[in-house]
Design a protein around this motif. Structure first.
Motif: not given
Length: 352
Positions: A82-84, A305-315, A322-328
């Motif tokens: 998952p993203n998160k 599967a090494y997901n590259q869509c991180s939920t971290k927001d930075s410059e 990337c969005p994610g709730t942590g609820d699978w």
């Protein structure tokens, strides 16, 4: 027994050879794949210790997770991230990913020990490593990449890494002369597909082997089918669709890394690069790279599967918000995850 069963439900096991099982049998990946020299990192913290969960070689052969690591009806080994979710200490990206362990289940040999990793021929201690070079081969398909990203124009958005060679992070090597031990990656194999495209792109990257704070430390992308992450145009029929099988092989022989890609209806692609210098895969000297390449690093294979869509927001270009709730269940419903299915996976070490 099971005389009428289809051959696709026959798997090879270490002890029993060919074993045919009914479709209702809840097989685990270790029934169909040789996992005796792998450990897995999962996007979980089931024991609540604040660290990502790992399953070592001694237990991986009998392990599955119904959401993130399992064998499907087609006998594919499925990896889901998952993203998160929980991430490893040095990454903001989730993964369901194998790490090659030459030692197998022998934990008397430490993970970072030379006897558990490989080097290239130019390494001055090459003979002390478990292998000089090695080979990783896989047949796989990408079933899903994140359908959403907060920064859709950033390079890693909508992508997953399905295979790589990682150099070890080693403080002793860093302290010696500052040239090695930074834990960079001489190869990462990417699949990237934008939500409004029918096909995605396959490409691989080489990371300049420099210190983390060096502004020239970056990944150089080489196209395979479709585009690289610098081109967001639709790759069309030249690309690879979700659910379409392709194969890769990474061979490190002496000092050279050879990479081969094959897929039905697409041209075969082969690249090579010398890992002991700063000549790139196009044959040009890269004056910004480490002139000694990865010559004194220790190395290991990874796949999954090494997901590259991180939920971290930075410059920084690496963080895609990337969005994610942590609820699978919710994140799966929203398409905020990645999934990769391997039809085959094998690794080979080299005699010194």
């Amino acid at each position: 027994m099971f005389k009428s069963i289809n051959k696709k439900h026959c798997v090879v096991t270490f002890a029993l050879g060919m074993l045919c099982i009914p479709t209702s049998f809840a097989a685990v990946p270790g029934d169909a794949f040789n996992l005796k020299q792998w450990k897995i990192t999962l996007p979980l913290d089931n024991d609540g210790n604040g660290k990502v969960d790992e399953i070592g070689a001694a237990n991986l052969y009998k392990y599955e997770h119904p959401d993130f690591f399992y064998l499907d009806e087609e006998q594919n080994m499925v990896f889901v991230a998952p993203n998160k979710a929980q991430t490893s200490q040095n990454s903001s990206n989730t993964r369901s990913e194998l790490r090659h362990m030459i030692r197998g289940a022998n934990t008397d040999i430490k993970t970072h020990d030379r006897k558990n990793n490989f080097a290239i021929k130019a390494n001055k201690r090459a003979k002390k490593f478990a292998s000089v070079g090695g080979q990783l081969q896989a047949v796989l398909k990408v079933d899903q990449v994140s359908e959403n990203a907060g920064h859709p124009d950033k390079r890693p958005a909508f992508s997953v890494v399905v295979g790589q060679i990682h150099a070890g992070k080693d403080k002793k090597l860093m302290a010696q002369d500052g040239e090695f031990g930074w834990g960079n990656e001489p190869i990462k194999i990417y699949y990237k597909k934008l939500p409004n495209h029918k096909h995605g792109s396959v490409f691989w990257t080489y990371e300049r082997n420099l210190a983390k704070d060096n502004p020239n430390r970056t990944d150089i992308a080489y196209p395979v089918w479709g585009n690289t992450w610098d081109n967001l145009e639709d790759p069309g029929e030249q690309g690879i669709a979700l659910g379409e099988y392709f194969s890769y092989a990474i061979l490190v022989h002496e000092n050279t890394m050879y990479v081969k890609f094959v897929a039905n209806g697409h041209p075969e692609v082969i690249h090579k690069i010398d890992l002991s210098n700063n000549v790139d895969a196009n044959g040009d000297v890269d004056p910004l790279d480490n002139p000694k390449g990865y010559s004194q690093d220790w190395l290991y294979f990874k796949a999954g599967a090494y997901n590259q869509c991180s939920t971290k927001d930075s410059e920084h270009y690496w963080y895609t918000a990337c969005p994610g709730t942590g609820d699978w269940k919710q994140d799966k419903k929203d398409g905020n995850y990645t999934q990769v299915s391997f039809k085959s996976l094998s690794v080979r070490t080299m005699k010194k």
